[in-house]
Design a protein around this motif. Structure first.
Motif, mmCIF file in Angstrom:
data_model
loop_
_atom_site.group_PDB
_atom_site.id
_atom_site.type_symbol
_atom_site.label_atom_id
_atom_site.label_comp_id
_atom_site.label_asym_id
_atom_site.label_seq_id
_atom_site.Cartn_x
_atom_site.Cartn_y
_atom_site.Cartn_z
ATOM 1 N N ARG A 42 7.884 -15.430 -48.815
ATOM 2 C CA ARG A 42 8.465 -14.991 -50.093
ATOM 3 C C ARG A 42 8.570 -16.154 -51.073
ATOM 4 O O ARG A 42 8.251 -16.008 -52.260
ATOM 5 N N PRO B 228 10.798 -11.351 -42.970
ATOM 6 C CA PRO B 228 11.106 -10.693 -44.252
ATOM 7 C C PRO B 228 9.789 -10.350 -44.933
ATOM 8 O O PRO B 228 8.938 -11.217 -45.137
ATOM 9 N N SER B 229 9.609 -9.085 -45.285
ATOM 10 C CA SER B 229 8.285 -8.648 -45.717
ATOM 11 C C SER B 229 8.259 -7.986 -47.083
ATOM 12 O O SER B 229 7.261 -7.377 -47.458
ATOM 13 N N THR B 230 9.363 -8.109 -47.838
ATOM 14 C CA THR B 230 9.400 -7.492 -49.158
ATOM 15 C C THR B 230 10.362 -8.258 -50.062
ATOM 16 O O THR B 230 11.290 -8.917 -49.592
ATOM 17 N N GLU C 284 14.845 -5.383 -51.351
ATOM 18 C CA GLU C 284 15.731 -5.045 -50.245
ATOM 19 C C GLU C 284 17.015 -4.383 -50.730
ATOM 20 O O GLU C 284 18.067 -4.496 -50.098
ATOM 21 N N GLY C 285 16.924 -3.715 -51.869
ATOM 22 C CA GLY C 285 18.106 -3.072 -52.426
ATOM 23 C C GLY C 285 18.876 -4.024 -53.325
ATOM 24 O O GLY C 285 18.388 -5.079 -53.711
ATOM 25 N N SER D 153 17.599 -6.114 -56.812
ATOM 26 C CA SER D 153 16.139 -5.979 -56.825
ATOM 27 C C SER D 153 15.681 -4.538 -56.657
ATOM 28 O O SER D 153 14.525 -4.212 -56.924
ATOM 29 N N VAL E 110 14.907 -0.798 -54.688
ATOM 30 C CA VAL E 110 14.034 -0.394 -53.585
ATOM 31 C C VAL E 110 12.756 0.170 -54.196
ATOM 32 O O VAL E 110 12.808 1.117 -54.976
#
Length: 265
Positions: A66, A112-114, A117-118, A121, A123
């Protein structure tokens, strides 16, 4: 001049060879400070980021994916070509040959792939029908053909957690699922690049056949030695592709989050 193009160097690709006037940049991100280098190639500024750090000091499951993608985005990069060392599950994709993957299977576990995460930021569910930039993939193939370097167009990259190699049973499963190559780094790198609305393609070098296909037990030195034997070939294709890339080009990858108002740093 803006830095529009970046190279992410994988195993065996630790320095920005072929770039002139190289300078180190320290980029602050929400995921920590990322160190990368910026140099010139034929008058064009290019960013270079060593995925595993100097001397391969960071294992694949601990790479700051990231932070790396955020730093490149903050620098102004919109187009990324990454290199990867892979094992082959497909006898037609032989050691020492190049492959430009066009699909992937994600078997990572704890990364962590995104970016989404809510919270602030939100979803966001990103489309991955075409997980690698079709335009950059075509440019890599054009570069390889022009240099007469044997390169396979398309292939399914299976990404595992690492740092251990896979078992023969896992390799049999991956083959049954349609996998062609196995590596440890394309995911979540490709995912994050798409979320950040950046073009991303991978140039993979086959270093060996995977466990159970190879007649020998696998070793890390086997991978390192194969990369050393093929590094110049990989660099020639990589930099020929960069010569072919149109800077600041518009691409559908750069509008991946258009319905959500775009990606915001």
């Amino acid at each position: 001049m803006a830095v529009d193009i970046a190279i992410i160097g994988g195993t065996g690709v630790y320095d920005p060879a072929m770039l002139d006037d190289v300078q180190v940049r320290e980029i602050k991100t929400p995921y920590g400070v990322v160190s990368l280098q910026v140099g010139r190639y034929r008058g064009q500024e290019i960013a270079f980021l060593a995925r595993h750090g100097a001397g391969h000091s960071v294992p694949p499951h601990l790479v700051n994916y990231r932070g790396n993608i955020w730093a490149l985005k903050k620098l102004g990069v919109s187009q990324i070509i990454a290199t990867t060392a892979v094992g082959s599950l497909n006898e037609k994709m032989r050691p020492n040959e190049l492959v430009v993957p066009d699909q992937f299977l994600d078997f990572t576990k704890g990364r962590p792939s995104t970016f989404f995460e809510g919270g602030d930021s939100g979803v966001i569910h990103t489309d991955f029908t075409n997980p690698y930039c079709h335009r950059l993939c075509k440019l890599l193939m054009t570069a390889a053909y022009g240099l007469n370097v044997p390169t396979h167009e398309g292939g399914v990259y299976v990404c595992t957690e690492g740092p251990r190699f896979e078992t023969p049973a896992e390799i049999r499963m991956f083959r049954q699922l349609g996998g062609d190559l196995v590596g440890m780094t394309s995911i979540p790198e490709a995912v994050l690049a798409r979320e950040a609305e950046m073009c991303y393609a991978t140039l993979s070098i086959v270093t060996n056949y995977a466990a159970g296909i190879s007649p020998n037990n696998l070793t890390h030195m086997e991978v390192v030695d194969a990369m050393a034997d093929n590094i110049e070939k990989l660099r020639r294709v990589l930099f020929r592709a960069i010569e072919l890339i149109e800077a600041q080009v518009d691409c559908e990858c750069q509008h991946a989050l258009a319905e959500f108002g775009g990606f915001k740093l």
